[in-house]
Design a protein around this motif. Sequence first.
Motif, mmCIF file in Angstrom:
data_model
loop_
_atom_site.group_PDB
_atom_site.id
_atom_site.type_symbol
_atom_site.label_atom_id
_atom_site.label_comp_id
_atom_site.label_asym_id
_atom_site.label_seq_id
_atom_site.Cartn_x
_atom_site.Cartn_y
_atom_site.Cartn_z
ATOM 1 N N PRO A 230 2.251 -5.744 -12.916
ATOM 2 C CA PRO A 230 3.072 -4.654 -12.382
ATOM 3 C C PRO A 230 4.546 -4.816 -12.742
ATOM 4 N N VAL A 232 8.030 -3.337 -11.175
ATOM 5 C CA VAL A 232 8.557 -2.630 -10.017
ATOM 6 C C VAL A 232 9.943 -2.097 -10.337
ATOM 7 N N HIS A 252 0.602 -2.920 -18.301
ATOM 8 C CA HIS A 252 1.474 -2.747 -17.152
ATOM 9 C C HIS A 252 1.106 -1.534 -16.303
ATOM 10 N N LEU A 253 1.315 -1.681 -15.013
ATOM 11 C CA LEU A 253 1.345 -0.561 -14.084
ATOM 12 C C LEU A 253 2.762 -0.475 -13.550
ATOM 13 N N VAL A 255 5.243 0.457 -10.844
ATOM 14 C CA VAL A 255 5.306 0.731 -9.409
ATOM 15 C C VAL A 255 6.696 1.291 -9.103
ATOM 16 N N ILE A 263 6.428 2.740 -1.574
ATOM 17 C CA ILE A 263 5.905 3.053 -2.897
ATOM 18 C C ILE A 263 5.797 4.563 -3.061
ATOM 19 N N VAL A 266 2.430 5.016 -8.541
ATOM 20 C CA VAL A 266 2.020 3.959 -9.464
ATOM 21 C C VAL A 266 1.606 4.642 -10.757
#
Length: 291
Positions: A230, A232, A252-253, A255, A263, A266
């Motif tokens: 992730p 961020v 990758h994600l 966030v 959040i 996503v």
Amino acid sequence: MYGINWSVHPLFVLVMLASIATGYFVELITLFAIVLVHEIGHVLAAKGFGWTVHEVKLLPFGGVAEVEEGANLPAREDAIVAIAGPLQNVWMGALAWAFGETGLWNQEWSLYVMHANIMIGLFNLLPILPLDGGKLLQAALSRMMPHRQTLVWMGRISLVLSCMMIIFAVIPAFHEPGGGIQANLLAVGLFLLLTNWTAYRHIPFLFIRFLTHRADVSSRSMALGGWALPIVVSKRHSIASALRLFRRDSYHLIVVMEEPGNIVAVLPEQQLVNGYLAEGKADRAVLELFM
């Protein structure tokens, strides 16, 4: 050979002409054979991983291969392909020593071939791109930092070491009585300096190329399964700043969070990459991608 376009770099042509002019023709042929086998080691390793190699240019110290997949190849594979070249110099040097010990070659010629392999192998392990040592260092750095940062640091390291090589080549002319410039080392140093200066200036384009091939990483991650790393960011982060956090071997994600820590969304990395490549507005906020 192997469906690849093989060519000789002009720098190697100059070395060839100098060798012929000074009567070192046999040594030249031997050097060419050593460099060719060195580069075949790279090609065989690359083919073993299924890489698409379009062209190989032979240089006095090795070669430069043009690979279709580029920076999105796994760092582990890149490191193995890089070390495959110097490993050829190990067995060739050992074989030359054995031939000298058994009397198949005279000792003088055996030592020459052995030393030539040692010099080519060790020189290629210098941590300067596009040498094998530079590729090994780049593969190692890519496991510790984002890809764009890796490109910047490898460019800086390569430029500094190339300058040091040039300085080392000209020092004898000033500090040793009757000493002269080491012409071969100077030529190679200038070639590496020019190559890395050009690459350093083109880092933005190299990074875009990296992004355009991220679909391959995505497909590989989905096929094999595994963890996503992730990233961020706040919703006001620019797309460019988020993309600069991408790592070579990771999927990758993204966030997206509000200031208090909630959040917002996503996003898969493809959405970020496509949003950038489609419109090219790197300064847009990440928030705009889902508005």
